[in-house]
Design a protein around this motif. Sequence first.
Motif, mmCIF file in Angstrom:
data_model
loop_
_atom_site.group_PDB
_atom_site.id
_atom_site.type_symbol
_atom_site.label_atom_id
_atom_site.label_comp_id
_atom_site.label_asym_id
_atom_site.label_seq_id
_atom_site.Cartn_x
_atom_site.Cartn_y
_atom_site.Cartn_z
ATOM 1 N N ALA A 61 8.064 5.160 -14.076
ATOM 2 C CA ALA A 61 7.027 4.159 -14.280
ATOM 3 C C ALA A 61 7.277 3.436 -14.859
ATOM 4 C CB ALA A 61 6.418 5.231 -13.269
ATOM 5 N N ILE A 62 6.591 4.173 -16.370
ATOM 6 C CA ILE A 62 5.779 3.334 -17.417
ATOM 7 C C ILE A 62 6.837 2.379 -17.865
ATOM 8 C CG2 ILE A 62 4.969 3.664 -19.781
ATOM 9 C CD1 ILE A 62 3.614 5.987 -19.263
ATOM 10 N N LYS A 63 7.802 2.719 -18.247
ATOM 11 C CA LYS A 63 9.063 2.263 -18.720
ATOM 12 C C LYS A 63 9.457 0.652 -18.256
ATOM 13 C CE LYS A 63 13.385 3.954 -18.378
ATOM 14 N NZ LYS A 63 14.132 2.793 -17.727
ATOM 15 N N ASP A 64 9.683 1.294 -16.495
ATOM 16 C CA ASP A 64 9.870 0.159 -15.957
ATOM 17 C C ASP A 64 9.065 -0.821 -15.231
ATOM 18 O OD1 ASP A 64 12.215 1.417 -15.337
ATOM 19 O OD2 ASP A 64 12.037 2.152 -13.787
ATOM 20 N N GLY A 65 7.686 -0.898 -16.316
ATOM 21 C CA GLY A 65 5.973 -1.954 -16.153
ATOM 22 C C GLY A 65 5.760 -1.787 -14.771
ATOM 23 N N ALA A 66 5.054 -0.448 -13.969
ATOM 24 C CA ALA A 66 4.923 -0.069 -13.645
ATOM 25 C C ALA A 66 3.278 -0.772 -13.859
ATOM 26 C CB ALA A 66 4.834 1.266 -12.588
ATOM 27 N N ILE A 67 2.190 -0.539 -14.789
ATOM 28 C CA ILE A 67 1.192 -0.239 -15.144
ATOM 29 C C ILE A 67 0.548 -1.432 -14.583
ATOM 30 C CG2 ILE A 67 -0.461 -0.467 -16.403
ATOM 31 C CD1 ILE A 67 0.448 2.241 -17.720
ATOM 32 N N PRO A 68 1.454 -3.044 -15.986
ATOM 33 C CA PRO A 68 1.032 -4.148 -15.294
ATOM 34 C C PRO A 68 0.381 -4.619 -13.630
ATOM 35 C CG PRO A 68 2.136 -3.871 -16.669
ATOM 36 C CD PRO A 68 2.547 -2.479 -16.217
ATOM 37 N N LYS A 69 1.959 -4.597 -12.949
ATOM 38 C CA LYS A 69 2.138 -4.443 -11.549
ATOM 39 C C LYS A 69 0.949 -3.625 -10.538
ATOM 40 C CE LYS A 69 6.592 -6.600 -11.425
ATOM 41 N NZ LYS A 69 6.630 -7.859 -10.306
ATOM 42 N N LEU A 70 0.751 -2.399 -11.111
ATOM 43 C CA LEU A 70 -0.294 -1.760 -9.839
ATOM 44 C C LEU A 70 -1.978 -3.154 -10.580
ATOM 45 C CD1 LEU A 70 0.447 1.815 -11.217
ATOM 46 C CD2 LEU A 70 0.691 0.334 -8.803
ATOM 47 N N LEU A 71 -2.371 -2.832 -11.812
ATOM 48 C CA LEU A 71 -3.148 -3.959 -12.131
ATOM 49 C C LEU A 71 -3.798 -5.019 -11.480
ATOM 50 C CD1 LEU A 71 -3.556 -2.620 -15.795
ATOM 51 C CD2 LEU A 71 -4.906 -1.983 -14.063
ATOM 52 N N ASP A 72 -2.417 -5.528 -11.179
ATOM 53 C CA ASP A 72 -2.137 -6.934 -10.538
ATOM 54 C C ASP A 72 -2.903 -6.688 -9.291
ATOM 55 O OD1 ASP A 72 -1.355 -8.412 -12.724
ATOM 56 O OD2 ASP A 72 0.816 -8.735 -11.281
ATOM 57 N N GLY A 105 -4.796 0.386 -22.410
ATOM 58 C CA GLY A 105 -6.149 -0.549 -23.315
ATOM 59 C C GLY A 105 -4.999 -1.411 -24.248
ATOM 60 N N ILE A 106 -3.812 -1.796 -24.120
ATOM 61 C CA ILE A 106 -3.138 -3.157 -24.510
ATOM 62 C C ILE A 106 -3.257 -4.279 -23.520
ATOM 63 C CG2 ILE A 106 -1.623 -4.702 -24.650
ATOM 64 C CD1 ILE A 106 -0.094 -2.192 -26.119
ATOM 65 N N LEU A 107 -3.428 -3.857 -22.113
ATOM 66 C CA LEU A 107 -3.907 -4.968 -20.677
ATOM 67 C C LEU A 107 -5.267 -5.689 -20.507
ATOM 68 C CD1 LEU A 107 -1.200 -3.392 -18.541
ATOM 69 C CD2 LEU A 107 -1.319 -5.237 -20.064
ATOM 70 N N THR A 108 -5.947 -4.741 -21.884
ATOM 71 C CA THR A 108 -7.781 -5.223 -21.242
ATOM 72 C C THR A 108 -8.016 -6.542 -21.991
ATOM 73 O OG1 THR A 108 -8.318 -4.498 -23.382
ATOM 74 C CG2 THR A 108 -8.584 -3.053 -21.307
ATOM 75 N N GLY A 153 0.823 -1.189 0.353
ATOM 76 C CA GLY A 153 -0.541 0.054 -0.194
ATOM 77 C C GLY A 153 1.086 1.557 0.132
ATOM 78 N N ASN A 154 2.054 1.238 1.123
ATOM 79 C CA ASN A 154 2.869 1.939 0.712
ATOM 80 C C ASN A 154 3.715 2.275 -0.648
ATOM 81 O OD1 ASN A 154 2.457 3.691 3.023
ATOM 82 N ND2 ASN A 154 2.939 2.203 4.353
ATOM 83 N N ALA A 155 3.998 1.316 -1.338
ATOM 84 C CA ALA A 155 4.584 1.604 -2.225
ATOM 85 C C ALA A 155 4.008 1.851 -3.257
ATOM 86 C CB ALA A 155 4.878 0.007 -2.801
ATOM 87 N N ALA A 156 2.374 2.156 -3.281
ATOM 88 C CA ALA A 156 1.545 2.250 -4.043
ATOM 89 C C ALA A 156 0.951 4.122 -4.185
ATOM 90 C CB ALA A 156 0.420 1.389 -3.990
ATOM 91 N N ASN A 168 -4.663 3.262 -2.811
ATOM 92 C CA ASN A 168 -2.969 3.821 -3.116
ATOM 93 C C ASN A 168 -3.198 3.014 -5.066
ATOM 94 O OD1 ASN A 168 -2.387 4.945 -0.812
ATOM 95 N ND2 ASN A 168 -2.300 3.145 0.412
ATOM 96 N N VAL A 169 -3.234 1.637 -5.016
ATOM 97 C CA VAL A 169 -3.308 1.223 -6.401
ATOM 98 C C VAL A 169 -3.446 2.094 -7.413
ATOM 99 C CG1 VAL A 169 -3.865 -0.801 -8.533
ATOM 100 C CG2 VAL A 169 -2.411 -0.860 -5.697
#
Length: 282
Positions: free
Chosen positions: A218-229, A259-262, A199-202, A240-241
């Motif tokens: 953050a986008i380059k390092d793959g934050a979005i897939p991790k957040l969606l998980d 959009g890709i991850l949908t 939670g604090n990380a997000a 917080n996510v």
Amino acid sequence: MPHPIPESKIVAAYGLRKCPKLVEQISGSDLQVRINALSVACDELLNPYSVFSCVESGIVSVLASMVSDKDFTTREKASKCLAVLAQDSNGLEAIIREEVVAEILLGRQDPTEQVRGNVYECLLHVSRTIEGADACSAAGTTAVLVDALRTETLSLKSTILQYLYNVASTLSGLMDAIESGAIQIIIELLDCENSDIRGNAAKTLGFICFDESGKTVAIKDGAIPKLLDNLVHPNFVLSNVLFALMAITSTDEGKRQCGILTEDNRLDKVIQLLTHADESLY
């Protein structure tokens, strides 16, 4: 016949001599007197009136010098006093004015979790103001704590994350965090088994990503897939996510990645949250 009072026993003075005497006992060469005086100070510094008087008597520089003392009990109690002191406005102002942040930071190298934890807590409280965050940046604190975030025990990681959240409120602190590789480490902590750390990380990631350069990294390092998980976790993590996703997806690339991850319906989970019982998530 009354028993004689042991020399190491701390007997409180009264009136204007109370705090100066305590600081003198802390500064003295007798180890047992010093330890006993530090124990008394930990409680005394909870009183704002005592904080003012102790600060006037020079307690801040004395405590800061003891964070690296060879005696463990001295280090532990001195660092605890500093953590308490930093919660008071007069104590915080004195820590900044006397420029002891770098000296306090030496406690990061302590072999014991107790001292390191006290040091992190002190720096967390120092960083809660703009002046304090600037003092931390000037002392090189952020780069040191980002490095600590990689290797520190789980029980202390949340405090470091909260510090990074605070210090990112200033431009210098934000840049220090980004340039030190904080974003990559924070993204990795989104997989941590500890929900408080996740939670604090997000939360910290989201705040850093209000800055455009933070979003890019953050986008380059793959934050979005991790957040969606992490959308399946309880409210503290979930809120917080969502906060972090809101900050990151304000960019075209962030929207494109969502959009890709949908394809595996992970974005649909965000839409489903509109029916969530907790209205604070809306």
